[in-house]
Design a protein around this motif. Structure first.
Motif, mmCIF file in Angstrom:
data_model
loop_
_atom_site.group_PDB
_atom_site.id
_atom_site.type_symbol
_atom_site.label_atom_id
_atom_site.label_comp_id
_atom_site.label_asym_id
_atom_site.label_seq_id
_atom_site.Cartn_x
_atom_site.Cartn_y
_atom_site.Cartn_z
ATOM 1 N N VAL A 1 0.854 -1.196 0.000
ATOM 2 C CA VAL A 1 0.000 0.000 0.000
ATOM 3 C C VAL A 1 0.888 1.244 0.000
ATOM 4 O O VAL A 1 1.885 1.302 0.711
ATOM 5 C CB VAL A 1 -0.918 0.013 1.250
ATOM 6 C CG1 VAL A 1 -1.712 1.289 1.335
ATOM 7 C CG2 VAL A 1 -1.855 -1.177 1.216
ATOM 8 N N VAL A 2 0.524 2.236 -0.811
ATOM 9 C CA VAL A 2 1.223 3.513 -0.842
ATOM 10 C C VAL A 2 0.247 4.582 -0.363
ATOM 11 O O VAL A 2 -0.838 4.733 -0.924
ATOM 12 C CB VAL A 2 1.712 3.854 -2.266
ATOM 13 C CG1 VAL A 2 2.373 5.218 -2.290
ATOM 14 C CG2 VAL A 2 2.659 2.781 -2.780
ATOM 15 N N LEU A 3 0.612 5.304 0.678
ATOM 16 C CA LEU A 3 -0.217 6.386 1.225
ATOM 17 C C LEU A 3 0.488 7.707 0.942
ATOM 18 O O LEU A 3 1.668 7.861 1.246
ATOM 19 C CB LEU A 3 -0.402 6.214 2.733
ATOM 20 C CG LEU A 3 -0.978 4.871 3.202
ATOM 21 C CD1 LEU A 3 -0.930 4.784 4.711
ATOM 22 C CD2 LEU A 3 -2.391 4.708 2.700
ATOM 23 N N THR A 4 -0.243 8.666 0.390
ATOM 24 C CA THR A 4 0.341 9.959 0.060
ATOM 25 C C THR A 4 -0.578 11.061 0.563
ATOM 26 O O THR A 4 -1.789 11.012 0.339
ATOM 27 C CB THR A 4 0.505 10.113 -1.471
ATOM 28 O OG1 THR A 4 1.246 9.012 -1.974
ATOM 29 C CG2 THR A 4 1.222 11.404 -1.811
ATOM 30 N N GLY A 5 -0.004 12.042 1.252
ATOM 31 C CA GLY A 5 -0.763 13.199 1.713
ATOM 32 C C GLY A 5 -0.059 14.466 1.278
ATOM 33 O O GLY A 5 1.163 14.528 1.237
#
Length: 161
Positions: A148-152
């Protein structure tokens, strides 16, 4: 006196017009990676070198080398070598690297193919991974997710003309 009034009129401040623009942007992204496989097939190679030697092969037209290929792997003819002048120095080197065979059918899921460099990854699983965005407050939680890649991203832009 008229000149003084004209000068005073020119010195009166005028209203200044100015544009101010403010932009605030927030974004979050949760990305689950897909399953992937990458394979590199290695080719065959053959080399020969030497000094003060005589090579012989079953085929007078060639000294070593590749013949017809089966499943992408060529047949190779290895020559024999004899010292040309007895008692003198000589050197002889030959090497052969057999390449990967070409598969005749699609691979079976879960099996390792006949390739020299094979990388395979399973599909990602979001699990308990989560992203939240509330009035420019963001939260990125990996949780039990895999692949999973989380970007904010939070951007503030102020423009004054």
């Amino acid at each position: 006196m008229k000149k003084l009034l004209l000068l005073a009129a020119l010195c009166v401040p005028s209203a200044g017009f100015c544009d101010i623009q403010s932009t605030i942007t927030s974004s979050v992204k949760l990305e689950s990676l897909s399953a992937a496989t990458s394979a590199d097939k290695l080719g065959s190679s053959y080399s020969i070198s030497g000094t003060n030697i005589t090579t012989t092969s079953g085929d007078a037209a060639s000294v070593g080398g590749f013949g017809s290929a089966t499943n992408g792997v060529p047949a190779v003819t290895m020559p024999s070598a004899t010292q040309t002048t007895a008692g003198e120095t000589f050197s002889f080197t030959q090497s052969y690297l057999e390449g990967d065979a070409t598969a005749g059918s699609a691979p079976t899921v879960g099996t390792v193919g006949n390739f020299s460099d094979l990388t395979s990854t399973a599909a990602g699983s979001v699990g308990t991974a989560a992203v939240t965005l509330d009035h420019h407050t963001m939260s990125l939680t990996g949780g039990t997710g895999t692949g999973v890649v989380l970007t904010g991203q939070f951007v503030t832009d102020l423009t004054v003309d």
